[in-house]
Write a protein that holds these residues in place. Structure first.
Motif, PDB file in Angstrom:
ATOM      1  N   VAL A 194       0.846  -1.198   0.000  1.00  0.00           N
ATOM      2  CA  VAL A 194       0.000   0.000   0.000  1.00  0.00           C
ATOM      3  C   VAL A 194       0.879   1.245   0.000  1.00  0.00           C
ATOM      4  CG1 VAL A 194      -1.712   1.319   1.317  1.00  0.00           C
ATOM      5  CG2 VAL A 194      -1.943  -1.162   1.110  1.00  0.00           C
ATOM      6  N   PHE A 195       1.911   1.258   0.821  1.00  0.00           N
ATOM      7  CA  PHE A 195       2.828   2.399   0.873  1.00  0.00           C
ATOM      8  C   PHE A 195       3.456   2.649  -0.497  1.00  0.00           C
ATOM      9  CE2 PHE A 195       7.237   3.879   1.373  1.00  0.00           C
ATOM     10  CZ  PHE A 195       6.994   5.125   1.905  1.00  0.00           C
ATOM     11  N   HIS A 196       3.895   1.603  -1.158  1.00  0.00           N
ATOM     12  CA  HIS A 196       4.513   1.735  -2.481  1.00  0.00           C
ATOM     13  C   HIS A 196       3.536   2.353  -3.480  1.00  0.00           C
ATOM     14  CE1 HIS A 196       5.652   0.320  -6.529  1.00  0.00           C
ATOM     15  NE2 HIS A 196       6.855   0.665  -6.107  1.00  0.00           N
ATOM     16  N   GLU A 197       2.301   1.911  -3.463  1.00  0.00           N
ATOM     17  CA  GLU A 197       1.302   2.454  -4.385  1.00  0.00           C
ATOM     18  C   GLU A 197       1.024   3.923  -4.105  1.00  0.00           C
ATOM     19  OE1 GLU A 197      -0.023   1.410  -7.159  1.00  0.00           O
ATOM     20  OE2 GLU A 197       0.945  -0.541  -7.033  1.00  0.00           O
ATOM     21  N   VAL A 198       0.922   4.295  -2.831  1.00  0.00           N
ATOM     22  CA  VAL A 198       0.682   5.704  -2.479  1.00  0.00           C
ATOM     23  C   VAL A 198       1.863   6.553  -2.920  1.00  0.00           C
ATOM     24  CG1 VAL A 198       0.369   7.353  -0.589  1.00  0.00           C
ATOM     25  CG2 VAL A 198      -0.874   5.192  -0.567  1.00  0.00           C
ATOM     26  N   THR A 228       4.049   5.932  -5.256  1.00  0.00           N
ATOM     27  CA  THR A 228       4.125   5.954  -6.713  1.00  0.00           C
ATOM     28  C   THR A 228       3.036   6.830  -7.322  1.00  0.00           C
ATOM     29  OG1 THR A 228       5.045   3.725  -6.717  1.00  0.00           O
ATOM     30  CG2 THR A 228       4.125   4.504  -8.783  1.00  0.00           C
ATOM     31  N   ALA A 229       1.828   6.706  -6.805  1.00  0.00           N
ATOM     32  CA  ALA A 229       0.689   7.457  -7.342  1.00  0.00           C
ATOM     33  C   ALA A 229       0.704   8.914  -6.911  1.00  0.00           C
ATOM     34  CB  ALA A 229      -0.622   6.806  -6.900  1.00  0.00           C
ATOM     35  N   GLY A 230       1.250   9.182  -5.737  1.00  0.00           N
ATOM     36  CA  GLY A 230       1.257  10.551  -5.231  1.00  0.00           C
ATOM     37  C   GLY A 230      -0.051  10.977  -4.598  1.00  0.00           C
ATOM     38  N   SER A 231      -0.973  10.015  -4.427  1.00  0.00           N
ATOM     39  CA  SER A 231      -2.232  10.335  -3.752  1.00  0.00           C
ATOM     40  C   SER A 231      -2.865   9.062  -3.197  1.00  0.00           C
ATOM     41  CB  SER A 231      -3.215  11.039  -4.692  1.00  0.00           C
ATOM     42  OG  SER A 231      -3.981  10.139  -5.436  1.00  0.00           O
ATOM     43  N   PHE A 232      -3.619   9.255  -2.138  1.00  0.00           N
ATOM     44  CA  PHE A 232      -4.308   8.130  -1.519  1.00  0.00           C
ATOM     45  C   PHE A 232      -5.430   7.635  -2.428  1.00  0.00           C
ATOM     46  CE2 PHE A 232      -1.873   9.538   1.883  1.00  0.00           C
ATOM     47  CZ  PHE A 232      -2.047   8.773   3.024  1.00  0.00           C
ATOM     48  N   SER A 233      -6.131   8.546  -3.081  1.00  0.00           N
ATOM     49  CA  SER A 233      -7.255   8.170  -3.940  1.00  0.00           C
ATOM     50  C   SER A 233      -6.806   7.347  -5.138  1.00  0.00           C
ATOM     51  CB  SER A 233      -7.995   9.416  -4.427  1.00  0.00           C
ATOM     52  OG  SER A 233      -8.526  10.127  -3.344  1.00  0.00           O
ATOM     53  N   GLN A 234      -5.746   7.783  -5.794  1.00  0.00           N
ATOM     54  CA  GLN A 234      -5.259   7.033  -6.946  1.00  0.00           C
ATOM     55  C   GLN A 234      -4.723   5.663  -6.523  1.00  0.00           C
ATOM     56  OE1 GLN A 234      -2.529   9.241  -9.359  1.00  0.00           O
ATOM     57  NE2 GLN A 234      -3.988  10.902  -9.719  1.00  0.00           N
ATOM     58  N   ALA A 235      -4.043   5.628  -5.389  1.00  0.00           N
ATOM     59  CA  ALA A 235      -3.544   4.344  -4.885  1.00  0.00           C
ATOM     60  C   ALA A 235      -4.709   3.405  -4.585  1.00  0.00           C
ATOM     61  CB  ALA A 235      -2.690   4.555  -3.643  1.00  0.00           C
ATOM     62  N   ARG A 290       7.595   6.231  12.653  1.00  0.00           N
ATOM     63  CA  ARG A 290       8.043   7.397  11.880  1.00  0.00           C
ATOM     64  C   ARG A 290       6.934   7.860  10.950  1.00  0.00           C
ATOM     65  NH1 ARG A 290      11.749   7.971  15.016  1.00  0.00           N
ATOM     66  NH2 ARG A 290      13.846   7.200  14.698  1.00  0.00           N
ATOM     67  N   ARG A 291       6.934   9.146  10.650  1.00  0.00           N
ATOM     68  CA  ARG A 291       6.037   9.709   9.646  1.00  0.00           C
ATOM     69  C   ARG A 291       6.686   9.460   8.289  1.00  0.00           C
ATOM     70  NH1 ARG A 291       0.895  11.413  10.142  1.00  0.00           N
ATOM     71  NH2 ARG A 291       0.462  13.279   8.962  1.00  0.00           N
ATOM     72  N   ARG A 320      -2.810  19.373   0.171  1.00  0.00           N
ATOM     73  CA  ARG A 320      -3.990  19.429  -0.709  1.00  0.00           C
ATOM     74  C   ARG A 320      -3.664  18.914  -2.111  1.00  0.00           C
ATOM     75  NH1 ARG A 320      -8.394  22.412  -0.416  1.00  0.00           N
ATOM     76  NH2 ARG A 320      -9.206  22.337  -0.004  1.00  0.00           N
ATOM     77  N   ARG A 321      -2.410  18.980  -2.496  1.00  0.00           N
ATOM     78  CA  ARG A 321      -2.001  18.549  -3.836  1.00  0.00           C
ATOM     79  C   ARG A 321      -1.603  17.077  -3.904  1.00  0.00           C
ATOM     80  NH1 ARG A 321       2.030  23.450  -4.489  1.00  0.00           N
ATOM     81  NH2 ARG A 321       2.591  22.414  -2.579  1.00  0.00           N
ATOM     82  N   GLY A 322      -1.658  16.380  -2.791  1.00  0.00           N
ATOM     83  CA  GLY A 322      -1.285  14.970  -2.777  1.00  0.00           C
ATOM     84  C   GLY A 322      -0.360  14.657  -1.618  1.00  0.00           C
ATOM     85  N   VAL A 323       0.502  13.702  -1.827  1.00  0.00           N
ATOM     86  CA  VAL A 323       1.439  13.301  -0.783  1.00  0.00           C
ATOM     87  C   VAL A 323       2.859  13.325  -1.323  1.00  0.00           C
ATOM     88  CG1 VAL A 323      -0.218  11.858   0.453  1.00  0.00           C
ATOM     89  CG2 VAL A 323       1.208  10.837  -1.297  1.00  0.00           C
ATOM     90  N   ALA A 324       3.786  13.507  -0.416  1.00  0.00           N
ATOM     91  CA  ALA A 324       5.212  13.464  -0.747  1.00  0.00           C
ATOM     92  C   ALA A 324       5.910  12.651   0.334  1.00  0.00           C
ATOM     93  CB  ALA A 324       5.794  14.874  -0.803  1.00  0.00           C
ATOM     94  N   LEU A 325       6.975  12.006  -0.031  1.00  0.00           N
ATOM     95  CA  LEU A 325       7.735  11.210   0.929  1.00  0.00           C
ATOM     96  C   LEU A 325       8.519  12.103   1.885  1.00  0.00           C
ATOM     97  CD1 LEU A 325       9.152   8.510  -1.482  1.00  0.00           C
ATOM     98  CD2 LEU A 325       7.375   8.178   0.211  1.00  0.00           C
TER      99      LEU A 325
END
Length: 64
Positions: free
Chosen positions: A9-13, A15-22, A46-47, A53-58
């Motif tokens: 799940v982490f890899h998909e998020v 890679t996709a850059g968003s929870f919705s797309q993952a 760890r976080r 608002r634009r997605g997620v970043a590592l």
């Protein structure tokens, strides 16, 4: 021990850059993805993702 599915799940998020797309890619709900990421972050202590608002970043820990 961290279940392998949480890393998937982490890899998909990441890679996709968003929870919705993952969630779409994994064929699960967005809330299931959020819960999986929260569980993974608790287990590793760890976080791993910065949410915006634009997605997620590592985070630096997430990149490792």
């Amino acid at each position: 021990m961290v279940p392998l599915e949480l890393y998937r799940v982490f890899h998909e998020v990441a890679t996709a850059g968003s929870f919705s797309q993952a969630a779409q890619r994994l064929y699960v709900s967005q809330s299931a993805v959020s819960q999986s990421i929260a569980q993974l972050e608790r287990l590793v202590g760890r976080r791993l993702l910065e949410r915006s608002r634009r997605g997620v970043a590592l985070t630096p820990e997430g990149k490792l």
